[in-house]
Scaffold this motif. Structure first.
Motif, PDB file in Angstrom:
ATOM      1  N   LEU A  10       0.594  -0.994   0.090  1.00 47.57           N
ATOM      2  CA  LEU A  10       0.426   0.090  -0.139  1.00 47.57           C
ATOM      3  C   LEU A  10       0.469   1.498  -0.374  1.00 47.57           C
ATOM      4  N   LEU A  69       0.838  -7.121   2.721  1.00 49.00           N
ATOM      5  CA  LEU A  69      -0.173  -6.359   3.613  1.00 49.00           C
ATOM      6  C   LEU A  69       0.722  -6.552   4.980  1.00 49.00           C
ATOM      7  N   GLN A  73      -4.733  -3.932   7.307  1.00 43.19           N
ATOM      8  CA  GLN A  73      -4.226  -3.585   6.425  1.00 43.19           C
ATOM      9  C   GLN A  73      -6.000  -4.157   5.459  1.00 43.19           C
ATOM     10  N   TRP A  75      -7.737  -5.264   1.801  1.00 43.39           N
ATOM     11  CA  TRP A  75      -7.323  -4.749  -0.265  1.00 43.39           C
ATOM     12  C   TRP A  75      -8.641  -5.253  -0.592  1.00 43.39           C
TER      13      TRP A  75
END
Length: 273
Positions: A10, A69, A73, A75
């Motif tokens: 990210l 990740l 986090q 996605w």
């Protein structure tokens, strides 16, 4: 030897190519390349966010795009990522996006994509945040100059509509016999009533208009018949704005006889012309 992968995170602004023989090897090399702490990290498919475990790793193809990740986090996938990126640029009033969308509309594209692009372009030309006349002069075209803000005009328009709403009676009455009192700020019920505008057909569609159309078109039909029934069904001529209490659900018993058709003699004369 291992397989080749493209990894990102990210925080990264690019994808890095690495070769790994198993998931642990991928995690070690990927975290080192991306400068991430190894603890708590997990690997997901860049395309749709599917998490990759040791068993799934063996099914991955060469050059598969992955995202590493960190703990906490999420996605949601490649499409959401790029859509968010586009919307971010759109929020920043990027004229290049509008130019590109207009250029795509001039090309041969699928109807669904064309519709989405048209919505995008039309919405981008709106000036929703502008309140004053000088900031959105196009919105005020045709309105009296005394309206200086959009709120001024909307208050006036709503007030006028509300006054008509309260005074107009049922379909067969000139004025309302009830004393309606609605304060949309007063209660939930009043708010709902205020937002529900009832339009009552004087001559009823199912009971009268449709059956009359069926009976009329059997022998013959002319343009005046079409115009007559069109006005009853698709214009305001047969509609009346009424309070919900005044919306009569009982049979109205009004006729919708069509106008007399042209005589054969007259039609013959017109044909000669």
């Amino acid at each position: 030897m291992g397989s080749k992968f493209k990894v990102t995170s990210l925080k990264a602004d690019r994808k890095y190519g690495i070769v790994a023989g198993d998931l642990e090897n991928l995690m070690d090399k990927g975290c080192q390349k991306l400068q991430l702490s190894r603890k708590g990290c997990r690997v997901c498919l860049f395309e749709d966010g599917t998490e990759v475990d040791a068993d799934y790793f063996s099914c991955l193809e060469d050059n598969c795009k992955l995202i590493i990740l960190e703990q906490g986090q999420k996605w949601d996938g490649e499409f959401r990522y790029y859509l968010n990126k586009i919307l971010h640029e759109y929020d920043n009033s990027n004229d290049e996006l509008i130019t590109t969308a207009n250029r795509m509309l001039s090309e041969e594209i699928r109807p669904r994509k064309r519709k989405l692009l048209q919505y995008f372009v039309e919405d981008s030309t709106e000036n929703i945040t502008a309140e004053n006349r000088e900031d959105d002069q196009k919105w005020f075209e045709g309105l009296n100059s005394r309206f200086k803000t959009k709120s001024d005009y909307m208050r006036f328009s709503c007030g006028r509509r509300m006054r008509n709403y309260l005074t107009e009676g049922a379909f067969d009455e000139d004025r309302c016999s009830f004393i309606h009192s609605i304060n949309p700020y007063g209660s939930r019920e009043n708010r709902i009533v205020f937002s529900t505008w009832n339009l009552d057909h004087g001559i009823e569609k199912k009971r009268t208009i449709i059956p009359t159309i069926v009976d009329t078109v059997k022998p013959k039909i002319d343009d005046r018949m079409v115009e007559h029934f069109y006005s009853l069904l698709f214009t305001l001529a047969n509609l009346k704005l009424v309070h919900i209490v005044c919306h009569k659900k009982t049979e109205h018993k009004l006729s919708c006889d069509p106008p007399k058709t042209c005589t054969g003699k007259k039609r013959k004369k017109n044909n000669l012309l």
